[in-house]
Design an enzyme around this catalytic site. Structure first.
Site, PDB file in Angstrom:
ATOM      1  N   ASN A  71       0.937  -1.253  -0.081  1.00 28.55           N
ATOM      2  CA  ASN A  71       0.087   0.092   0.035  1.00 28.55           C
ATOM      3  C   ASN A  71       0.987   1.172  -0.069  1.00 28.55           C
ATOM      4  O   ASN A  71       1.415   1.689   0.940  1.00 28.55           O
ATOM      5  CB  ASN A  71      -0.734   0.204   1.465  1.00 28.55           C
ATOM      6  N   GLN A  79      -2.219   6.709  -2.043  1.00 24.44           N
ATOM      7  CA  GLN A  79      -2.678   7.815  -1.411  1.00 24.44           C
ATOM      8  C   GLN A  79      -1.404   8.906  -1.545  1.00 24.44           C
ATOM      9  O   GLN A  79      -0.440   8.605  -1.431  1.00 24.44           O
ATOM     10  CB  GLN A  79      -3.287   7.839  -0.197  1.00 24.44           C
ATOM     11  N   ASN A 129     -13.868   6.170   8.632  1.00 29.31           N
ATOM     12  CA  ASN A 129     -14.077   6.085   7.080  1.00 29.31           C
ATOM     13  C   ASN A 129     -14.982   4.832   6.695  1.00 29.31           C
ATOM     14  O   ASN A 129     -15.054   3.962   7.640  1.00 29.31           O
ATOM     15  CB  ASN A 129     -13.005   5.983   6.183  1.00 29.31           C
ATOM     16  N   GLU A 161     -10.477  -0.149  -2.502  1.00 32.78           N
ATOM     17  CA  GLU A 161     -10.524   1.238  -1.632  1.00 32.78           C
ATOM     18  C   GLU A 161     -11.482   2.205  -2.755  1.00 32.78           C
ATOM     19  O   GLU A 161     -10.839   2.270  -3.896  1.00 32.78           O
ATOM     20  CB  GLU A 161      -9.182   1.682  -1.284  1.00 32.78           C
ATOM     21  N   ARG A 162     -11.945   2.969  -2.075  1.00 34.81           N
ATOM     22  CA  ARG A 162     -12.730   4.116  -3.001  1.00 34.81           C
ATOM     23  C   ARG A 162     -11.651   4.980  -3.568  1.00 34.81           C
ATOM     24  O   ARG A 162     -10.779   5.292  -2.621  1.00 34.81           O
ATOM     25  CB  ARG A 162     -13.752   4.773  -2.175  1.00 34.81           C
ATOM     26  N   CYS A 169      -4.681  -2.481   3.251  1.00 35.21           N
ATOM     27  CA  CYS A 169      -5.335  -1.278   3.760  1.00 35.21           C
ATOM     28  C   CYS A 169      -5.464  -1.293   5.393  1.00 35.21           C
ATOM     29  O   CYS A 169      -6.098  -2.399   5.793  1.00 35.21           O
ATOM     30  CB  CYS A 169      -6.799  -1.136   3.249  1.00 35.21           C
ATOM     31  N   GLY A 170      -4.934  -0.520   5.983  1.00 35.48           N
ATOM     32  CA  GLY A 170      -4.786  -0.459   7.424  1.00 35.48           C
ATOM     33  C   GLY A 170      -6.310  -0.441   8.083  1.00 35.48           C
ATOM     34  O   GLY A 170      -6.809  -1.179   8.934  1.00 35.48           O
TER      35      GLY A 170
END
Length: 293
Positions: free
Chosen positions: A13, A49, A171, A222-223, A231-232
């Site tokens: 990631n 990200q 989230n 993930e969006r 993904c954490g």
């Protein structure tokens, strides 16, 4: 605008970390178009990200503002793997001498600390199961109530349906438990649900397979990004779902396996208790880029 960046990753990631001190001759003035360019793996640098940090003046100790932008350029609330990379970035650049550092993100304040040679632990926000917590429009869906927790059956391609467990980790997430993570049907459903209008702010999807009461295997979508290698917050959502459904044990370490390694999640099961996420963080390289404004 010319600036430096650090490429970092946790279990594949990957992130670009930016700090105000990296901006040469000016202040931070990046918009969604710039973030999309930076995240683009063909035209820019490439990342899931973009992470921005800034040290805040606070009498409580070292607190850093922590902002997260997905590859589609939109700002989001939370990122657990990113938080660990931010901690490593702060320590590597001597921005704090504290053993525990607080990060202020849109989801709230989270604490991060090192717990071994390779692992960093994040105290995430309190998980909140439920459709309302993530803006999930469940009108017309069959509800599956398990004690105080809810899941919903989503029909797909007329003859199939998948059970989704909604939970917020600051989230939005939905967790789906299956026997075969990589069946074509599961992959096609994942692509479809990510484009669904059932979620007011989009959603992150975890596809999970139970290995034991303390271990699972996970795929994550993930969006604003698509399928990622880890993904954490997704690992946290998966563990919380498993504990609520009594598939997994509470108050113990849950191993969440992804394609390049594993994370460890623990949660007491208490409605007011934080969930803890542990895993690695690595620096890949440092670079410099000049983008048009």
């Amino acid at each position: 605008m010319k600036f430096k960046f650090v490429k970092m990753q946790s279990l594949g990631n990957d992130f670009l970390v930016l700090n105000q001190d990296f901006f040469i001759g000016g202040k931070l003035r990046l918009d969604s178009t710039n973030f999309k360019f930076l995240a683009d793996r063909r035209l820019g640098v490439g990342a899931d990200q973009i992470l921005l940090i800034k040290k805040l003046k606070d009498q409580r100790g070292d607190i850093f503002e922590y902002r997260i932008f997905n590859a589609d350029g939109k700002e989001v609330e939370q990122c657990g793997n990113g938080a660990r990379c931010i901690f490593k970035f702060i320590k590597d650049h001597n921005l704090s001498d504290k053993d525990k550092i607080s990060l202020s993100c849109r989801a709230g304040l989270i604490d991060v600390e090192k717990i071994g040679d390779d692992f960093i632990r994040v105290e995430m926000t309190t998980p909140k199961p439920g459709a309302k917590e993530i803006g999930f429009n469940v009108k017309g869906l069959e509800k599956n109530q398990f004690k105080n927790h809810e899941a919903y059956w989503v029909p797909w391609q007329s003859q199939f349906k998948f059970c989704l467990f909604p939970v917020s980790i600051g989230n939005p997430h939905v967790v789906c438990w299956v026997d075969d993570l990589y069946s074509p049907r599961v992959s096609e459903f994942a692509d479809w649900i990510m484009m669904s209008k059932m979620f007011s702010s989009g959603v992150n999807l975890e596809i999970c397979k139970l290995i034991s009461t303390t271990e699972i295997q996970m795929r994550v979508f993930e969006r604003g990004v698509g399928e990622t290698r880890a993904c954490g917050t997704g690992a946290c959502a998966a563990a919380v779902s498993g504990i609520c459904l009594e598939k997994l044990q509470s108050e113990t370490d849950i191993i969440v396996n992804v394609c390049l390694g594993y994370m460890i999640v623990s949660w007491s099961g208490g409605s007011e208790d934080s969930v803890f996420l542990s895993g690695p963080a690595k620096t890949v390289f440092t670079g410099e880029i000049d983008i048009e404004q």
